[in-house]
Scaffold this motif. Structure first.
Motif, short mmCIF file in Angstrom:
data_model
loop_
_atom_site.label_atom_id
_atom_site.label_comp_id
_atom_site.label_asym_id
_atom_site.label_seq_id
_atom_site.Cartn_x
_atom_site.Cartn_y
_atom_site.Cartn_z
N LYS A 1 -4.19 -0.64 -8.12
CA LYS A 1 -5.58 -0.29 -7.81
C LYS A 1 -5.57 1.07 -7.13
O LYS A 1 -5.28 1.19 -5.93
N ARG A 2 -5.92 2.07 -7.90
CA ARG A 2 -5.87 3.45 -7.39
C ARG A 2 -6.83 3.63 -6.22
O ARG A 2 -6.49 4.27 -5.22
N SER A 3 -8.00 3.02 -6.32
CA SER A 3 -9.02 3.22 -5.28
C SER A 3 -8.57 2.66 -3.94
O SER A 3 -9.01 3.12 -2.88
N GLN A 4 -7.70 1.68 -3.99
CA GLN A 4 -7.22 1.05 -2.74
C GLN A 4 -5.78 1.45 -2.42
O GLN A 4 -5.24 0.99 -1.42
N SER A 5 -5.20 2.30 -3.26
CA SER A 5 -3.78 2.69 -3.09
C SER A 5 -2.91 1.45 -2.90
O SER A 5 -2.08 1.40 -1.98
N ASN B 1 0.85 -1.19 0.00
CA ASN B 1 0.00 0.00 0.00
C ASN B 1 0.88 1.23 0.00
O ASN B 1 1.91 1.25 0.66
N THR C 1 -0.16 10.70 -9.33
CA THR C 1 -0.07 9.36 -9.91
C THR C 1 1.31 8.80 -9.63
O THR C 1 2.31 9.41 -10.00
N THR D 1 -3.40 -1.41 -15.88
CA THR D 1 -3.14 -1.51 -14.45
C THR D 1 -2.61 -2.88 -14.03
O THR D 1 -2.17 -3.03 -12.89
#
Lengths: 113, 113
Positions: free
Chosen positions: B68-72, B24, B30, B55
């Motif tokens: 996964k950007r939403s979950q870093s 994480n 970005t 991705t």
């Protein structure tokens, strides 16, 4: 495949002595770096070097450290007066440009006694 | 400030089993993301990297990672582990402006026969 080479692979030095760690970055790379890893700890950034000057350095990189590119191929890290806490693996690295992949050498183990 | 967390310090898997190593990150823009592997006494070898685009990225030795950007997160996976995969794995986030890497603390992988 081109690689970053480092010498020496191991060095033992007495506290207070000067040490020079040497590196030959990948030949067409323009950015050079030193990182270190104290045993059991994270790999930490020390310094980046571009166009014959330091472009960024961390808090670890204090006045006892210096870097130099003495000729067209070598990149050196000098520790002026070593302390026990300087014992670590020192990694040289290089990249073609900013934002590119950073390639690491195999490291130089420094033990200060 | 950027940071990287690898929640698992040690993981043991059986040879042939699947593997997922967690990573994480915290970064304001970005990120450039990397996985490196370090075998005992060796340097840091790049496994794979994410800069932009797809991705799901493929790397060497059968490894892949998914951004996964939403979950870093940028977890590393391998469908079937080999004994030679035993090593320490480091996730790192790149800083474009300074072009330095911030490393996680590493995950030591052990492989049972």
């Amino acid at each position: 495949e081109p690689e970053v080479t480092q010498t020496p692979s191991h060095q033992v030095t007495q506290m207070g002595q000067e040490v020079i760690l040497r590196c030959v970055p990948i030949s067409n790379h323009l950015y050079f770096y030193w990182y270190r890893q104290i045993l059991g700890q994270k790999v930490e950034f020390l310094v980046s070097f571009y166009n014959n000057e330091i472009s960024e350095k961390s808090e670890i990189f204090d006045d006892q450290f210096s870097v130099e590119r003495p000729d067209g191929s070598n990149f050196t890290l000098k520790i002026r007066s070593t302390k026990l806490e300087d014992s670590a693996m020192y990694f040289c690295a290089s990249s073609e440009d900013r934002g590119n992949t950073i390639y690491f050498g195999e490291g130089s183990w420094l033990t200060v006694v | 400030a950027q940071s990287v967390t690898q929640p698992d310090i040690h993981i043991t898997v059986s040879e042939g089993a699947s593997l997922e190593l967690r990573c994480n990150y915290s970064y304001g823009a970005t990120p450039y993301l990397f996985w490196y592997v370090q075998s005992p006494g060796q340097g840091l070898q790049l496994l794979l990297k994410y800069f932009s685009g797809d991705t799901l990225v493929q790397g060497i030795k059968g490894f892949e990672a998914e951004f996964k950007r939403s979950q870093s997160s940028f977890n590393l996976r391998k469908p079937s582990v080999h004994w030679s995969d035993a090593a320490e794995y480091f996730c790192a986030v790149g800083h474009y402006v300074g072009n330095m890497l911030t490393f996680g603390g590493g995950t030591r992988l052990m492989v049972k026969p």
